[in-house]
Scaffold this motif. Sequence first.
Motif, PDB file in Angstrom:
ATOM      1  N   VAL A 101       0.859  -1.186   0.000  1.00 40.55           N
ATOM      2  CA  VAL A 101       0.000   0.000   0.000  1.00 40.55           C
ATOM      3  C   VAL A 101       0.897   1.239   0.000  1.00 40.55           C
ATOM      4  O   VAL A 101       1.989   1.219   0.582  1.00 40.55           O
ATOM      5  CB  VAL A 101      -0.925  -0.015   1.241  1.00 40.55           C
ATOM      6  CG1 VAL A 101      -0.127   0.123   2.517  1.00 40.55           C
ATOM      7  CG2 VAL A 101      -1.992   1.066   1.175  1.00 40.55           C
ATOM      8  N   PRO A 102       0.498   2.322  -0.665  1.00 37.21           N
ATOM      9  CA  PRO A 102       1.309   3.550  -0.580  1.00 37.21           C
ATOM     10  C   PRO A 102       1.402   4.031   0.866  1.00 37.21           C
ATOM     11  O   PRO A 102       0.552   3.709   1.702  1.00 37.21           O
ATOM     12  CB  PRO A 102       0.529   4.551  -1.441  1.00 37.21           C
ATOM     13  CG  PRO A 102      -0.324   3.717  -2.334  1.00 37.21           C
ATOM     14  CD  PRO A 102      -0.659   2.484  -1.564  1.00 37.21           C
ATOM     15  N   GLU A 103       2.433   4.830   1.151  1.00 37.39           N
ATOM     16  CA  GLU A 103       2.526   5.415   2.489  1.00 37.39           C
ATOM     17  C   GLU A 103       1.463   6.510   2.633  1.00 37.39           C
ATOM     18  O   GLU A 103       0.955   7.029   1.641  1.00 37.39           O
ATOM     19  CB  GLU A 103       3.938   5.969   2.719  1.00 37.39           C
ATOM     20  CG  GLU A 103       4.976   4.861   2.797  1.00 37.39           C
ATOM     21  CD  GLU A 103       6.344   5.361   3.237  1.00 37.39           C
ATOM     22  OE1 GLU A 103       6.475   6.561   3.560  1.00 37.39           O
ATOM     23  OE2 GLU A 103       7.279   4.536   3.249  1.00 37.39           O
ATOM     24  N   PRO A 104       1.103   6.858   3.869  1.00 33.34           N
ATOM     25  CA  PRO A 104      -0.030   7.775   4.079  1.00 33.34           C
ATOM     26  C   PRO A 104       0.048   9.103   3.346  1.00 33.34           C
ATOM     27  O   PRO A 104      -0.982   9.689   3.019  1.00 33.34           O
ATOM     28  CB  PRO A 104      -0.020   7.974   5.596  1.00 33.34           C
ATOM     29  CG  PRO A 104       0.534   6.699   6.128  1.00 33.34           C
ATOM     30  CD  PRO A 104       1.591   6.289   5.143  1.00 33.34           C
ATOM     31  N   ASN A 105       1.251   9.601   3.077  1.00 38.08           N
ATOM     32  CA  ASN A 105       1.355  10.903   2.399  1.00 38.08           C
ATOM     33  C   ASN A 105       1.520  10.744   0.887  1.00 38.08           C
ATOM     34  O   ASN A 105       1.790  11.717   0.181  1.00 38.08           O
ATOM     35  CB  ASN A 105       2.532  11.700   2.962  1.00 38.08           C
ATOM     36  CG  ASN A 105       3.853  10.980   2.798  1.00 38.08           C
ATOM     37  OD1 ASN A 105       3.893   9.782   2.525  1.00 38.08           O
ATOM     38  ND2 ASN A 105       4.939  11.711   2.967  1.00 38.08           N
ATOM     39  N   GLU A 106       1.362   9.523   0.372  1.00 39.15           N
ATOM     40  CA  GLU A 106       1.530   9.279  -1.056  1.00 39.15           C
ATOM     41  C   GLU A 106       0.182   9.166  -1.762  1.00 39.15           C
ATOM     42  O   GLU A 106      -0.836   8.798  -1.162  1.00 39.15           O
ATOM     43  CB  GLU A 106       2.345   8.000  -1.279  1.00 39.15           C
ATOM     44  CG  GLU A 106       3.792   8.107  -0.811  1.00 39.15           C
ATOM     45  CD  GLU A 106       4.570   6.811  -0.988  1.00 39.15           C
ATOM     46  OE1 GLU A 106       5.809   6.862  -0.908  1.00 39.15           O
ATOM     47  OE2 GLU A 106       3.933   5.751  -1.201  1.00 39.15           O
ATOM     48  N   ARG A 107       0.186   9.443  -3.023  1.00 34.96           N
ATOM     49  CA  ARG A 107      -1.036   9.413  -3.829  1.00 34.96           C
ATOM     50  C   ARG A 107      -1.606   7.993  -3.889  1.00 34.96           C
ATOM     51  O   ARG A 107      -0.878   7.023  -4.034  1.00 34.96           O
ATOM     52  CB  ARG A 107      -0.715   9.910  -5.233  1.00 34.96           C
ATOM     53  CG  ARG A 107      -1.934  10.095  -6.105  1.00 34.96           C
ATOM     54  CD  ARG A 107      -1.533  10.712  -7.427  1.00 34.96           C
ATOM     55  NE  ARG A 107      -2.687  10.933  -8.279  1.00 34.96           N
ATOM     56  CZ  ARG A 107      -2.625  11.468  -9.479  1.00 34.96           C
ATOM     57  NH1 ARG A 107      -1.448  11.849  -9.969  1.00 34.96           N
ATOM     58  NH2 ARG A 107      -3.727  11.637 -10.196  1.00 34.96           N
ATOM     59  N   GLY A 108      -2.913   7.915  -3.782  1.00 32.75           N
ATOM     60  CA  GLY A 108      -3.587   6.622  -3.893  1.00 32.75           C
ATOM     61  C   GLY A 108      -3.742   5.875  -2.586  1.00 32.75           C
ATOM     62  O   GLY A 108      -4.426   4.849  -2.538  1.00 32.75           O
ATOM     63  N   TYR A 109      -3.123   6.392  -1.504  1.00 33.39           N
ATOM     64  CA  TYR A 109      -3.168   5.675  -0.221  1.00 33.39           C
ATOM     65  C   TYR A 109      -4.604   5.471   0.266  1.00 33.39           C
ATOM     66  O   TYR A 109      -5.008   4.350   0.563  1.00 33.39           O
ATOM     67  CB  TYR A 109      -2.350   6.443   0.822  1.00 33.39           C
ATOM     68  CG  TYR A 109      -2.640   6.058   2.253  1.00 33.39           C
ATOM     69  CD1 TYR A 109      -2.157   4.863   2.770  1.00 33.39           C
ATOM     70  CD2 TYR A 109      -3.418   6.883   3.072  1.00 33.39           C
ATOM     71  CE1 TYR A 109      -2.427   4.506   4.086  1.00 33.39           C
ATOM     72  CE2 TYR A 109      -3.696   6.526   4.374  1.00 33.39           C
ATOM     73  CZ  TYR A 109      -3.201   5.344   4.884  1.00 33.39           C
ATOM     74  OH  TYR A 109      -3.480   4.985   6.176  1.00 33.39           O
ATOM     75  N   GLN A 110      -5.408   6.528   0.338  1.00 32.62           N
ATOM     76  CA  GLN A 110      -6.747   6.419   0.901  1.00 32.62           C
ATOM     77  C   GLN A 110      -7.625   5.479   0.077  1.00 32.62           C
ATOM     78  O   GLN A 110      -8.362   4.664   0.623  1.00 32.62           O
ATOM     79  CB  GLN A 110      -7.391   7.804   1.010  1.00 32.62           C
ATOM     80  CG  GLN A 110      -8.861   7.805   1.408  1.00 32.62           C
ATOM     81  CD  GLN A 110      -9.121   7.050   2.694  1.00 32.62           C
ATOM     82  OE1 GLN A 110      -8.308   7.066   3.617  1.00 32.62           O
ATOM     83  NE2 GLN A 110     -10.254   6.362   2.759  1.00 32.62           N
ATOM     84  N   ARG A 111      -7.555   5.582  -1.236  1.00 32.97           N
ATOM     85  CA  ARG A 111      -8.378   4.718  -2.088  1.00 32.97           C
ATOM     86  C   ARG A 111      -8.057   3.247  -1.868  1.00 32.97           C
ATOM     87  O   ARG A 111      -8.967   2.412  -1.720  1.00 32.97           O
ATOM     88  CB  ARG A 111      -8.155   5.097  -3.559  1.00 32.97           C
ATOM     89  CG  ARG A 111      -8.900   4.222  -4.558  1.00 32.97           C
ATOM     90  CD  ARG A 111      -8.647   4.689  -5.981  1.00 32.97           C
ATOM     91  NE  ARG A 111      -7.223   4.761  -6.296  1.00 32.97           N
ATOM     92  CZ  ARG A 111      -6.481   3.713  -6.648  1.00 32.97           C
ATOM     93  NH1 ARG A 111      -7.021   2.500  -6.727  1.00 32.97           N
ATOM     94  NH2 ARG A 111      -5.200   3.871  -6.932  1.00 32.97           N
TER      95      ARG A 111
END
Length: 938
Positions: free
Chosen positions: A741-751
């Motif tokens: 999963v991307p890190e929290p400050n990276e794009r796409g993390y929440q999705r």
Amino acid sequence: MPRTYVALDLETTGVDAQRDAIIEIGAVKFRRDEELDTFSTFVDPGRHIPRDITTLTGITDQDVRGAPHLYDVMPNLVRFVGEQPIIGHSVDFDLRFLQQHSQHFNNEYLDTFELAGVLLPDADRYSLRRLAQMLDVNLEHAHRATHDARASYRVFRAMLLRASELPPRMLKEIIGHGQRVSWNACPFFQEALEEAAHHPPGQRSTPERLGPEGPLFAASEQVQRLEPTMDQKPVNVDYLASLLEKEGAFAEHFPNYEYRPQQVEMLRAVGEAFNEGRHLLVEAPTGVGKSLAYLIPAVHWAIQNGERVVISTNTINLQEQLYEKDIPDLDQILSLEFDAAILKGRSHYLCPARLQALRHRGARSPEQARVLAKVLIWLLRTEDGDGDDLFLPTALDRSMWHRLSAEYDGCNPERCRFFQRGVCYFYRARRAAEAAHVIIVNHALLLADVAVQNRALPQYDYLIVDEAHHLESAITQGLSFETDRASVRRLLGEIGRVSSGGRVSGLLNQVLGRCQEAGLPQETMETVELAIGKIGQAVDEALRELGTFFDRVETFAEEQKGDRRTRYSFRMRLDSGVRVQPAWDSIEMACDDMDRPMKLVVRELERLAGGVDELVASYDLPNADELQLQMLGMAQHLEEVRQQISHMVMDPSSSLIYWLEMQPNSDHLSLHAAPLHAGPLVQEELFHKKQSMILTSATLRTSGTFDFLRERLHAWDANELAVGSPFDYESSTLFYIVDDVPEPNERGYQRIVAQGMAQLFRATEGRALALFTSYRQLRATLRAIKAPLAQAGITVQAQGEGISRAQLLENFRTGDRRVLLGTRSFWEGVDVPGDPLSCLAIAKLPFSVPSDPIFAARAETFEQPFRDFMVPETILRFLQGFGRLIRTRDDRGIIVCFDKRLLTKSYGPFFLESLPNPSIRRGAITQLPQVAADWLDR
């Protein structure tokens, strides 16, 4: 003639009257206990009914297909209701929907939810279903309109009969207060008074008593203070340990007793700390039974040596567990006579003097009338005056209680007639504590006692602090200051003003009125009027300068904020860099201009109080003591506010943190101050002054050491003990780290997190708690997963949807296939053993917001703030969240962390080393559903 009412209920597709639609209407017309007519219909909403609504009500799209549209139904409903008063449970919700589509339905109405809050002020819950159970009302199908309407009217009738059993004098007083402010519940109490005429006093179940003259306020019995023995006797640690052994007294008395060697180890350490006069840090994980491990030696030590032992907790739940379960269990086992008492802070207890003053003055708003009625009815039942038993759901309710509580700057026992007669709830509890061997308090009261030089609690030398990981935050909160423009304006307004026409308001008006009632000589009266006029002028000037001061602070804050727009509040530390800016000079000048009239108000109000004292010697001033207490209390409160603002702006202390805060989408600005360090206070006032102090919690260590806690609380000289867990985490708990999963400050993390959670919760069939660090991420996840999970028959509920925390947890415990989303308050205090909670999802590591003023200021005191402060603090919070899953030996589950920084950052190993040895696996998000299902099916 008895009145006719219409009970009304709607079922809808949601809670927003502007966006959602009505799907069912039910109404019942009744007079007394006779049902006269009913109105019932489905309504075509013109849209799909959400699955969670179908789950709640049982109403499907099939049911409403072919039903009339709302515009066809409305004329018939209007005719049915007519001009009759409307009854309903939270009926304003139903009326909002109807008024959205009709100019009618402006009838007088009575809300059974509001009435229940008044008549049953100490009920555990106020849902229609729960009230029906309490009042023996049959509710056949909850959340169906006609059945709920019928239940509402029966609940209404049951409450009316209860109200009719209240003392007529009380009913008349409630009606009088309500009529003056047009409280819409007045007709209910008037009808109850009419019903009461049919119940002679001897037939009433409620005693005829109201106020200080009744048995409610009978003087408490004399208590024997606990006195230390001449020679201290050490407790027999071996004997105490034997009570918890496999063949010990506890095993004999309790069939399901489980021997836990960790509990015995902790008991021995606590007993030896008392014997040797040593301080001790004890980490005791969930399941150890730490309460009994410290209670047994504490009780024995107190009895043998005549020494009080104070036990401080952070939460009311633990206080109640200790007092209502653990101590009674101990009492069954020990062949010893001992007393225990709960003592809470002043704000928890009703002040009879302040209540009497309000009754004399009268309510000034419908909200005040409602709370006053609630308190008067509660007085008939309460024995201890503890307002925690009251249902106070709104900020207005709680503000009203604060004005009635014993937390009052002007409290002077020597001048209070209620104290002199032994009828003050707070001091009655205080006297009971003086005779107790064990006193249970919360952290707030423990620290209040420190702040007032040990005048809040009886003298004690032995202290146990449970939930000790909260001690620093409790100190921060307890010693913090907050104010805003409206609060200071309200305080000055309560003191009173004198208009250009000579009209006097507030407390000054009460002083003037009492002096006029006393028939003072003209010369004396002129002196009083002159003093009142002087204070009124000073109040007016203070209000003008207050406005100028806050205007300048708000302008300054807006300039600093610039174009930043956010849904969160804007906070700005008032540090040295801020204070050197040119615009700050104008704030200092405005503060100085405000300071002068405030000082004058304080000085003259104190002089007036002294003058009233002199008048009492020669004239009969009604309730003069209460009047003086109010004047001195308000003067003291205003002086504290004046000093705090003055220091904040013009003479800041290096030991305090100062900041201002602006709410989003509003111009509300508040000023704040908090202590920079808690450790020196704990060291000086507790560690140095107490013979033995025990700090315990399930989470005190980070990376296997107590170093962080020692540094924060200056616990340099305390011994330490970390007992093991009685749970086999390796076989019961899988800790799965999603590594792609991307890190929290990276794009796409929440999705990706939302998608992963949806797939995970399908695999676990609900039974999951998801923990977030912000409402923003919680809401985004809720929007993404609620519908797809509903299609799978899984109900998702979330913090912040208008349902109380207690109700959310009750729904989660008792419901099937449920998911609960929560933020910070759900990271601890959630205790759901067994199958309902089998999966815990952690969205991201719970780091504090770096811009938080308190956090930022404390971080600056470290050479390496991230490593030495941020990481250890976050680990403790992370471990609290981890501890929500496994609550008993038989629990089994999976914890999924969607924050791969545990694997990619240098601090990750510190978190993993702090875990209680679960099975740890890392893997792709696509593997997660199968891994979770396999683990839970083992």
